[in-house]
Write an enzyme that holds these catalytic residues in place. Structure first.
Site, PDB file in Angstrom:
ATOM      1  N   GLU A  97      39.465  44.274  34.930  1.00 58.88           N
ATOM      2  CA  GLU A  97      40.654  43.438  34.839  1.00 58.88           C
ATOM      3  C   GLU A  97      41.248  43.381  36.242  1.00 58.88           C
ATOM      4  O   GLU A  97      41.657  44.407  36.792  1.00 58.88           O
ATOM      5  CB  GLU A  97      41.650  44.052  33.847  1.00 58.88           C
ATOM      6  CG  GLU A  97      42.876  43.214  33.599  1.00 58.88           C
ATOM      7  CD  GLU A  97      43.819  43.905  32.630  1.00 58.88           C
ATOM      8  OE1 GLU A  97      44.067  43.353  31.549  1.00 58.88           O
ATOM      9  OE2 GLU A  97      44.316  45.009  32.955  1.00 58.88           O
ATOM     10  N   ASP A 123      54.816  46.197  34.588  1.00 65.54           N
ATOM     11  CA  ASP A 123      54.106  47.318  35.202  1.00 65.54           C
ATOM     12  C   ASP A 123      55.049  48.427  35.643  1.00 65.54           C
ATOM     13  O   ASP A 123      56.193  48.179  36.044  1.00 65.54           O
ATOM     14  CB  ASP A 123      53.293  46.828  36.401  1.00 65.54           C
ATOM     15  CG  ASP A 123      52.090  46.015  35.968  1.00 65.54           C
ATOM     16  OD1 ASP A 123      51.291  46.544  35.195  1.00 65.54           O
ATOM     17  OD2 ASP A 123      51.957  44.851  36.398  1.00 65.54           O
TER      18      ASP A 123
END
Length: 265
Positions: free
Chosen positions: A45, A56
Site C-alpha cells: 500500500e 494517521d
C-alpha cells in the site's frame, strides 16, 4: 508489470500488506524494499505524502513530512510507483485522500494511477466525507482498469457495508483504531467477526495499530483475510537503518508471516 489482479491475490490465502509513504527516505532504499519482498510481503500500500494525513498517527505523519521535505509531489509519486513496481513486481494499492485527488483533478489522477501500474486506488475518506461521489469513483475505476476498494470502521452502518460487497471490490479495509499506530481499548476481535459476517467472500483486511504476531493471530482467528502494517515498520527503521535495519526488518516480517500462515494450516 504486476498482473493488477489484486482481488485474486487477496483471495488465495491470508495476506500481509505493507504500507510505505512514497518518497520517505526511510523506506525508499532498494535494500529495504527487497527485504520486505523477500521476507514475504504479499502486497504493498503506497501512500502519497500530504500535509494533512488526517487519519494517521504521529509515526506515519512524520513519514509524510520527510517525503514532502524531499520535494515529493503527486507527479513525482507516480514516477516513484513505476520504479517501485519494477523492483517488486507486486500488486500495489495507492492510498491517498479523495480530497487530494479532487484538488489534483480526479480523472487525471485515476488515469495516471492506472498508467503507473497501480492495481487499486483506495480513498479512506470517500465514504466518510464524500459518499455522494461513490458512483463517480466506481465509474472511474472501471474506465481506467483499476480495482475499487473501500475503507470502513466499526461505526459504519451495516446496510452500507453489505451494499459495498455488491460492487465486488478488491477488498474492504477495516480500520480498527481511531488512527494509525494509536492503540485504544476496544474489542477488535468482535468488530472483525461482525464485519466479516457482513462482507462474506469479499477479502477483509484489518489495519491501524497492528504490530505484533499475537495481534495478527487474533485478527485472523476472528475472520480477517489479511492485515496491513505500517507504523510498526517505520518505528523499526527509525531505530535501525542501513543493513542492520534491513536485517531486522526481514526478521520482523517473517515473524508476522508465521502468525498469518499458522492460521492457514
Amino acid at each position: 508489470m504486476p498482473s493488477k489482479n489484486l482481488r485474486e491475490t487477496l483471495r488465495r490465502g491470508k495476506t500481509l500488506t505493507a504500507y510505505l509513504t512514497l518518497g520517505d527516505p526511510l523506506t525508499s532504499d532498494k535494500t529495504i524494499i527487497e527485504a520486505l519482498t523477500a521476507s514475504g510481503v504479499d502486497t504493498f500500500e503506497l501512500g502519497i505524502p500530504t500535509t494533512k494525513p488526517k487519519y494517521d498517527g504521529p509515526v506515519i505523519r512524520a513519514s509524510h513530512k520527510r517525503a514532502l521535505e524531499r520535494g515529493v509531489t503527486i507527479d513525482k509519486a507516480f514516477t516513484l510507483i513505476r520504479e517501485f513496481t519494477a523492483i517488486t513486481g507486486a500488486n500495489t494499492i495507492l492510498l491517498t485522500y479523495f480530497s487530494v485527488a479532487l484538488n489534483y483533478g480526479l480523472q487525471d489522477f485515476m488515469e495516471k494511477a492506472s498508467i503507473a501500474g497501480i492495481s487499486c486506488v483506495l480513498f479512506p475518506d470517500l465514504l466518510i466525507d464524500y459518499i455522494n461521489s461513490l458512483d463517480v469513483y466506481i465509474k472511474l475505476c472501471e474506465k481506467y482498469g483499476v480495482e475499487p476498494a473501500f475503507f470502513i470502521t466499526s461505526c459504519f452502518p451495516h446496510r452500507l457495508v453489505s451494499k459495498l460487497t455488491k460492487i465486488d471490490p478488491a477488498f474492504i479495509y477495516l480500520g480498527l483504531m481511531a488512527s494509525t499506530g494509536i492503540l485504544l481499548p476496544i474489542t477488535t476481535s468482535k468488530t472483525i467477526r461482525i464485519m466479516k459476517g457482513l462482507v462474506g467472500d469479499t477479502p477483509l483486511l484489518a489495519g491501524f495499530a497492528i504490530s505484533t504476531p499475537q495481534q495478527i493471530s487474533n485478527c485472523i482467528k476472528a475472520g480477517a483475510d489479511g492485515v496491513i502494517i505500517g507504523s510498526a515498520l517505520l518505528r523499526l527503521l527509525e531505530m535501525e537503518q542501513g543493513e542492520n535495519g534491513a536485517t531486522k526488518l526481514k526478521s520482523f516480517i517473517l515473524s508476522l508471516k508465521e502468525a498469518l500462515t499458522g492460521w492457514q494450516c
